[in-house]
Design a protein around this motif. Structure first.
Motif, PDB file in Angstrom:
ATOM      1  N   VAL A   1       2.200  10.281  -8.108  1.00  0.00           N
ATOM      2  CA  VAL A   1       3.470  10.669  -8.739  1.00  0.00           C
ATOM      3  C   VAL A   1       4.348  11.452  -7.765  1.00  0.00           C
ATOM      4  CG1 VAL A   1       4.518  12.035 -10.591  1.00  0.00           C
ATOM      5  CG2 VAL A   1       2.594  10.541 -11.089  1.00  0.00           C
ATOM      6  N   ASN A   2       3.754  12.423  -7.074  1.00  0.00           N
ATOM      7  CA  ASN A   2       4.534  13.211  -6.111  1.00  0.00           C
ATOM      8  C   ASN A   2       4.931  12.393  -4.890  1.00  0.00           C
ATOM      9  OD1 ASN A   2       4.978  15.752  -7.278  1.00  0.00           O
ATOM     10  ND2 ASN A   2       2.838  16.282  -6.969  1.00  0.00           N
ATOM     11  N   ALA A   3       4.032  11.498  -4.459  1.00  0.00           N
ATOM     12  CA  ALA A   3       4.334  10.668  -3.287  1.00  0.00           C
ATOM     13  C   ALA A   3       5.542   9.778  -3.553  1.00  0.00           C
ATOM     14  CB  ALA A   3       3.120   9.823  -2.899  1.00  0.00           C
ATOM     15  N   MET A   4       5.632   9.241  -4.776  1.00  0.00           N
ATOM     16  CA  MET A   4       6.686   8.264  -5.086  1.00  0.00           C
ATOM     17  C   MET A   4       7.956   8.903  -5.669  1.00  0.00           C
ATOM     18  SD  MET A   4       5.331   5.584  -3.965  1.00  0.00           S
ATOM     19  CE  MET A   4       6.552   4.374  -4.435  1.00  0.00           C
ATOM     20  N   LYS A   5       7.938  10.221  -5.792  1.00  0.00           N
ATOM     21  CA  LYS A   5       9.037  10.925  -6.456  1.00  0.00           C
ATOM     22  C   LYS A   5      10.404  10.640  -5.821  1.00  0.00           C
ATOM     23  CE  LYS A   5       7.985  15.235  -7.634  1.00  0.00           C
ATOM     24  NZ  LYS A   5       7.902  16.688  -7.501  1.00  0.00           N
ATOM     25  N   HIS A   6      10.422  10.499  -4.484  1.00  0.00           N
ATOM     26  CA  HIS A   6      11.706  10.354  -3.779  1.00  0.00           C
ATOM     27  C   HIS A   6      11.819   8.988  -3.104  1.00  0.00           C
ATOM     28  CE1 HIS A   6      12.168  14.599  -4.509  1.00  0.00           C
ATOM     29  NE2 HIS A   6      11.012  14.831  -3.918  1.00  0.00           N
TER      30      HIS A   6
ATOM     31  N   MET B   1       0.839  -1.208   0.000  1.00  0.00           N
ATOM     32  CA  MET B   1       0.000   0.000   0.000  1.00  0.00           C
ATOM     33  C   MET B   1       0.870   1.253   0.000  1.00  0.00           C
ATOM     34  SD  MET B   1      -3.392  -0.812   2.230  1.00  0.00           S
ATOM     35  CE  MET B   1      -2.702  -1.761   3.575  1.00  0.00           C
ATOM     36  N   MET B   2       1.996   1.201   0.719  1.00  0.00           N
ATOM     37  CA  MET B   2       2.919   2.343   0.717  1.00  0.00           C
ATOM     38  C   MET B   2       3.450   2.616  -0.672  1.00  0.00           C
ATOM     39  SD  MET B   2       5.156   1.467   4.070  1.00  0.00           S
ATOM     40  CE  MET B   2       6.331   2.784   3.954  1.00  0.00           C
ATOM     41  N   ALA B   3       3.669   1.546  -1.432  1.00  0.00           N
ATOM     42  CA  ALA B   3       4.253   1.694  -2.775  1.00  0.00           C
ATOM     43  C   ALA B   3       3.175   1.885  -3.847  1.00  0.00           C
ATOM     44  CB  ALA B   3       5.104   0.475  -3.096  1.00  0.00           C
ATOM     45  N   GLY B   4       1.912   1.924  -3.432  1.00  0.00           N
ATOM     46  CA  GLY B   4       0.827   2.114  -4.390  1.00  0.00           C
ATOM     47  C   GLY B   4       0.511   0.883  -5.217  1.00  0.00           C
ATOM     48  N   LEU B   5       0.991  -0.288  -4.787  1.00  0.00           N
ATOM     49  CA  LEU B   5       0.745  -1.528  -5.546  1.00  0.00           C
ATOM     50  C   LEU B   5      -0.596  -2.149  -5.173  1.00  0.00           C
ATOM     51  CD1 LEU B   5       4.301  -3.106  -5.139  1.00  0.00           C
ATOM     52  CD2 LEU B   5       3.402  -1.968  -7.171  1.00  0.00           C
ATOM     53  N   VAL B   6      -1.103  -1.798  -3.990  1.00  0.00           N
ATOM     54  CA  VAL B   6      -2.399  -2.303  -3.516  1.00  0.00           C
ATOM     55  C   VAL B   6      -3.176  -1.109  -2.975  1.00  0.00           C
ATOM     56  CG1 VAL B   6      -3.477  -3.652  -1.654  1.00  0.00           C
ATOM     57  CG2 VAL B   6      -1.608  -4.652  -2.961  1.00  0.00           C
ATOM     58  N   LYS B   7      -4.462  -1.071  -3.298  1.00  0.00           N
ATOM     59  CA  LYS B   7      -5.289   0.040  -2.825  1.00  0.00           C
ATOM     60  C   LYS B   7      -5.862  -0.306  -1.450  1.00  0.00           C
ATOM     61  CE  LYS B   7      -8.259   3.152  -5.512  1.00  0.00           C
ATOM     62  NZ  LYS B   7      -7.209   4.133  -5.747  1.00  0.00           N
ATOM     63  N   PRO B   8      -5.774   0.628  -0.501  1.00  0.00           N
ATOM     64  CA  PRO B   8      -6.355   0.332   0.821  1.00  0.00           C
ATOM     65  C   PRO B   8      -7.880   0.269   0.773  1.00  0.00           C
ATOM     66  CG  PRO B   8      -5.284   2.510   0.809  1.00  0.00           C
ATOM     67  CD  PRO B   8      -5.140   1.944  -0.552  1.00  0.00           C
ATOM     68  N   ASP B   9      -8.486  -0.530   1.667  1.00  0.00           N
ATOM     69  CA  ASP B   9      -9.943  -0.493   1.832  1.00  0.00           C
ATOM     70  C   ASP B   9     -10.333   0.846   2.455  1.00  0.00           C
ATOM     71  OD1 ASP B   9      -9.902  -3.102   0.983  1.00  0.00           O
ATOM     72  OD2 ASP B   9     -10.070  -3.974   2.996  1.00  0.00           O
ATOM     73  N   ARG B  10      -9.523   1.257   3.425  1.00  0.00           N
ATOM     74  CA  ARG B  10      -9.735   2.529   4.122  1.00  0.00           C
ATOM     75  C   ARG B  10      -8.385   3.093   4.514  1.00  0.00           C
ATOM     76  NH1 ARG B  10     -12.825  -0.746   7.012  1.00  0.00           N
ATOM     77  NH2 ARG B  10     -11.556  -0.685   8.917  1.00  0.00           N
ATOM     78  N   GLY B  11      -8.380   4.386   4.821  1.00  0.00           N
ATOM     79  CA  GLY B  11      -7.157   5.005   5.316  1.00  0.00           C
ATOM     80  C   GLY B  11      -6.235   5.458   4.191  1.00  0.00           C
TER      81      GLY B  11
ATOM     82  N   VAL C   1      -1.823   6.569   3.112  1.00  0.00           N
ATOM     83  CA  VAL C   1      -0.395   6.706   3.416  1.00  0.00           C
ATOM     84  C   VAL C   1       0.087   7.982   2.748  1.00  0.00           C
ATOM     85  CG1 VAL C   1       1.899   5.662   3.295  1.00  0.00           C
ATOM     86  CG2 VAL C   1      -0.108   4.205   3.157  1.00  0.00           C
ATOM     87  N   ARG C   2       0.794   8.807   3.507  1.00  0.00           N
ATOM     88  CA  ARG C   2       1.444   9.986   2.928  1.00  0.00           C
ATOM     89  C   ARG C   2       2.942   9.803   3.003  1.00  0.00           C
ATOM     90  NH1 ARG C   2      -1.238  14.627   2.048  1.00  0.00           N
ATOM     91  NH2 ARG C   2      -3.479  14.459   2.310  1.00  0.00           N
ATOM     92  N   LEU C   3       3.625  10.064   1.900  1.00  0.00           N
ATOM     93  CA  LEU C   3       5.085  10.008   1.853  1.00  0.00           C
ATOM     94  C   LEU C   3       5.573  11.424   1.592  1.00  0.00           C
ATOM     95  CD1 LEU C   3       5.501   6.779  -0.328  1.00  0.00           C
ATOM     96  CD2 LEU C   3       5.419   6.946   2.159  1.00  0.00           C
ATOM     97  N   PHE C   4       6.328  11.971   2.523  1.00  0.00           N
ATOM     98  CA  PHE C   4       6.778  13.367   2.446  1.00  0.00           C
ATOM     99  C   PHE C   4       5.597  14.308   2.197  1.00  0.00           C
ATOM    100  CE2 PHE C   4      10.381  10.717   1.030  1.00  0.00           C
ATOM    101  CZ  PHE C   4      11.279  11.003   2.052  1.00  0.00           C
ATOM    102  N   GLY C   5       4.482  13.999   2.838  1.00  0.00           N
ATOM    103  CA  GLY C   5       3.311  14.878   2.784  1.00  0.00           C
ATOM    104  C   GLY C   5       2.361  14.626   1.627  1.00  0.00           C
ATOM    105  N   ALA C   6       2.766  13.821   0.633  1.00  0.00           N
ATOM    106  CA  ALA C   6       1.898  13.572  -0.533  1.00  0.00           C
ATOM    107  C   ALA C   6       1.182  12.228  -0.376  1.00  0.00           C
ATOM    108  CB  ALA C   6       2.717  13.589  -1.821  1.00  0.00           C
ATOM    109  N   SER C   7      -0.122  12.219  -0.665  1.00  0.00           N
ATOM    110  CA  SER C   7      -0.921  11.001  -0.507  1.00  0.00           C
ATOM    111  C   SER C   7      -0.639  10.017  -1.644  1.00  0.00           C
ATOM    112  CB  SER C   7      -2.403  11.370  -0.506  1.00  0.00           C
ATOM    113  OG  SER C   7      -3.180  10.240  -0.853  1.00  0.00           O
ATOM    114  N   VAL C   8      -0.350   8.762  -1.272  1.00  0.00           N
ATOM    115  CA  VAL C   8      -0.095   7.717  -2.274  1.00  0.00           C
ATOM    116  C   VAL C   8      -1.350   7.471  -3.119  1.00  0.00           C
ATOM    117  CG1 VAL C   8       0.474   5.264  -2.588  1.00  0.00           C
ATOM    118  CG2 VAL C   8       1.743   6.626  -0.940  1.00  0.00           C
ATOM    119  N   THR C   9      -2.524   7.581  -2.478  1.00  0.00           N
ATOM    120  CA  THR C   9      -3.788   7.332  -3.194  1.00  0.00           C
ATOM    121  C   THR C   9      -4.144   8.482  -4.129  1.00  0.00           C
ATOM    122  OG1 THR C   9      -4.489   6.324  -1.107  1.00  0.00           O
ATOM    123  CG2 THR C   9      -6.157   6.494  -2.813  1.00  0.00           C
ATOM    124  N   ASP C  10      -4.007   9.722  -3.656  1.00  0.00           N
ATOM    125  CA  ASP C  10      -4.503  10.872  -4.430  1.00  0.00           C
ATOM    126  C   ASP C  10      -3.437  11.580  -5.249  1.00  0.00           C
ATOM    127  OD1 ASP C  10      -6.921  10.352  -3.179  1.00  0.00           O
ATOM    128  OD2 ASP C  10      -6.528  11.766  -1.540  1.00  0.00           O
TER     129      ASP C  10
END
Length: 240
Positions: free
Chosen positions: A73-78, A49-59, A61-70
């Motif tokens: 591209v920005n979340a995975m940039k770094h 879910m952190m890597a965006g390979l699986v979609k969460p049922d709920r909730g 993950v933000r990586l450096f402030g960017a949401s993996v779900t929404d």
């Protein structure tokens, strides 16, 4: 300190009942965070879910402030990842494998490829093909691919799998070296001793729940080893 990872109410439950539910966790920049739990506890699900390979049922993950779900591209940039197994093309050389991955990043040249092979101890095998590699060598090539873009966060699922003692020592040294240069790590493992020697903070996952998070130093101040702490946590939560 700013946050590298922020999980809020992260939930994914599969039809067989496995997965994780309602995980809330923050990891600060510069941490080497160990995600510890028995096989099947939900570690890989959380990392997918952190890597965006699986979609969460709920909730979320933000990586450096960017949401993996929404804002994937920005979340995975770094972020660099190695989840489950280190994939490579068996009939291309180690160098050609990395050249192929390098096409995804604008500023990775041959010099950087050689640097990553050097860091992972794979430079002398650069013209060999992964089909001849041991599991440990494949793991190292996977890490070389994960660090090509100089990521600020590395998500590594069981990175010590298949390594011999020398390989484990080298991997630990490499993680500490990269951490000193500002890389944050999120590492899952069931190898308790190695987590104890490598990670600065530890979260214990059991039965799909995050049951405790603490600094390695404060755990070791209260328990003779991380293994004792882990066993006591698991026993406590197995009773609940």
């Amino acid at each position: 300190m700013s946050l590298a990872i922020e999980m809020t109410g992260l939930t994914k439950v599969y039809p067989n009942g496995r997965g994780i539910s309602d995980v809330n966790l923050t990891v600060e920049e510069g941490d080497i965070f160990g995600f510890l739990g028995p096989n099947g506890a939900g570690k890989t699900t959380a990392m997918k879910m952190m890597a965006g390979l699986v979609k969460p049922d709920r909730g979320d993950v933000r990586l450096f402030g960017a949401s993996v779900t929404d804002d994937f591209v920005n979340a995975m940039k770094h972020v660099g990842c190695m989840i489950e197994t280190a994939e490579s093309y068996p009939y291309m050389t180690a160098n050609d494998n990395l050249k192929l991955f390098a096409t995804f990043y604008p500023d990775v040249d041959q010099k950087r490829i050689d640097e990553c092979l050097e860091i992972t101890g794979m430079l002398k095998y650069k013209h060999e093909k992964p089909r001849r590699f041991s599991l440990g060598m494949k793991q190292r090539l996977g890490i070389a691919a994960a660090i090509l873009s100089r990521p600020r966060l590395l998500i590594l699922d069981e990175p010590l799998n298949g390594l011999d003692v020398e390989g484990m020592l080298e991997m630990r040294r490499m993680i500490k070296q990269l951490s000193q240069h500002g890389t944050t790590f999120f590492i899952s493992s069931h190898l308790i001793h190695d987590v104890e020697l490598t990670c600065t903070r530890i979260g214990v996952v059991y039965g799909g729940k995050l049951v405790n998070v603490d600094d390695t130093q404060s755990i070791l101040a209260n328990y003779s080893s991380l293994e004792n702490y882990f066993v006591s946590e698991v026993e406590r939560h197995a009773r609940i």
